[in-house]
Design a protein around this motif. Structure first.
Motif, short mmCIF file in Angstrom:
data_model
loop_
_atom_site.label_atom_id
_atom_site.label_comp_id
_atom_site.label_asym_id
_atom_site.label_seq_id
_atom_site.Cartn_x
_atom_site.Cartn_y
_atom_site.Cartn_z
N PHE A 14 0.93 -1.26 -0.11
CA PHE A 14 0.07 -0.12 0.06
C PHE A 14 0.97 1.19 0.12
O PHE A 14 0.69 2.14 -0.83
CB PHE A 14 -0.94 0.05 1.28
N LEU A 15 1.95 1.31 0.67
CA LEU A 15 2.54 2.45 0.85
C LEU A 15 3.61 2.51 -0.60
O LEU A 15 3.64 3.75 -0.77
CB LEU A 15 3.77 2.23 2.11
N LEU A 16 3.98 1.46 -1.10
CA LEU A 16 4.48 1.55 -2.55
C LEU A 16 3.61 2.32 -3.50
O LEU A 16 3.99 2.96 -4.11
CB LEU A 16 4.88 0.18 -3.01
N SER A 17 2.26 1.79 -3.28
CA SER A 17 1.32 2.33 -4.35
C SER A 17 0.87 3.77 -4.29
O SER A 17 0.46 4.36 -5.18
CB SER A 17 -0.09 1.34 -4.05
N ILE A 18 0.96 4.29 -2.75
CA ILE A 18 0.53 5.66 -2.75
C ILE A 18 1.46 6.45 -2.99
O ILE A 18 1.63 7.68 -2.93
CB ILE A 18 0.13 5.88 -1.33
N THR A 155 -1.52 -10.00 -4.65
CA THR A 155 -1.99 -8.97 -3.58
C THR A 155 -1.41 -7.52 -4.04
O THR A 155 -2.23 -6.55 -3.85
CB THR A 155 -1.44 -9.30 -2.29
N VAL A 156 -0.22 -7.52 -4.43
CA VAL A 156 0.48 -6.22 -4.68
C VAL A 156 -0.42 -5.54 -5.90
O VAL A 156 -0.49 -4.38 -5.79
CB VAL A 156 2.10 -6.32 -4.81
N ARG A 187 7.73 13.68 1.91
CA ARG A 187 7.57 12.81 3.13
C ARG A 187 7.14 11.35 2.62
O ARG A 187 7.47 10.51 3.34
CB ARG A 187 6.49 13.39 3.96
N LEU A 188 6.06 11.10 1.71
CA LEU A 188 5.72 9.72 1.20
C LEU A 188 7.18 9.16 0.87
O LEU A 188 7.24 7.90 0.88
CB LEU A 188 4.91 9.94 0.34
N ARG A 189 7.87 9.68 0.08
CA ARG A 189 9.15 9.09 -0.42
C ARG A 189 9.87 8.78 0.84
O ARG A 189 10.53 7.47 0.83
CB ARG A 189 9.87 9.94 -1.30
N LYS A 190 10.07 9.42 1.90
CA LYS A 190 10.93 9.38 2.97
C LYS A 190 10.26 8.18 3.75
O LYS A 190 10.84 7.08 4.28
CB LYS A 190 11.32 10.62 3.84
N LEU A 191 8.87 8.20 4.04
CA LEU A 191 8.35 6.94 4.66
C LEU A 191 8.54 5.76 3.95
O LEU A 191 8.75 4.60 4.54
CB LEU A 191 6.83 7.27 4.62
#
Length: 208
Positions: A14-18, A155-156, A187-191
């Protein structure tokens, strides 16, 4: 593969997708330029391209497993190292998100679909990412490695499609945010970077 491992994979997917990337920029640009219908076409094309990478990854990893369990373990270690590299790169990345629509010419739905598909299939980073990410969540002791890889890959890809379609539905607001709030994208990239480094470190700790 335990439920804990699977849920960790879902979170990472999910994090990768957003996280902003070429696929997201393309589909949102199409939405801005030509509307939601074009965005849906781009999303479906990108998603179909991901299945090509999934098939290639499962085929390659299965061949490696049948050759040697040690070779498969080496692939997992190499994948973990690559994830850590991606994480560090994301943390150090200071580039700005560029989302434009003025240069996009109007295209048919079919052309948009094909462009999304081809651009994803020809992106070597997507191929390497599948090869690096999937093995980290496979439990060789549980058996049926091919089945586990298939479940993880489906899933991914399903999460990616759901996120992309949600972005299409909210394209006006999301694209405006990406243009106006570069801090959010950073911030999304760093997360994402922290997540990838954590995955690699987790594997290293388990195998120590």
């Amino acid at each position: 593969m335990s439920w804990h491992t699977y849920l960790l994979f879902v979170g990472a997917s999910f994090l990768l997708s957003i996280s902003p990337g070429p696929d997201m920029i393309y589909l949102l640009s199409r939405c801005v330029a030509q509307g939601p219908r074009a965005g849906v076409a781009a999303s479906l094309g990108i998603n179909l391209g991901c299945y090509v990478h999934l098939l290639a990854a499962i085929t390659g990893l299965s061949a490696i497993l049948m050759t040697s369990a040690l070779a498969f373990t080496i692939v997992k270690w190499a994948g973990a190292a690559y994830l850590i590299y991606l994480g560090i790169s994301a943390l150090l990345d200071r580039s700005n998100v560029q989302l434009t629509s003025s240069k996009l010419r109007g295209r048919s739905t079919r052309a948009i679909f094909l462009q999304g598909f081809i651009s994803d299939v020809l992106n070597p980073k997507v191929a390497v990412f599948f090869l690096a990410l999937l093995p980290q969540f496979v439990d060789q002791q549980a058996g049926n490695v091919i089945g586990q890889l298939l479940i993880l890959g489906l899933t991914v890809n399903c999460i990616g499609l759901a996120v992309n379609l949600a972005m299409v539905a909210l394209s006006g607001r999301i694209s405006a945010k990406l243009r106006e709030d570069e801090l959010m994208a950073a911030r999304l990239r760093k997360l994402m970077g922290v997540m990838f480094i954590g995955l690699g470190a987790k594997l290293a700790a388990e195998r120590a």
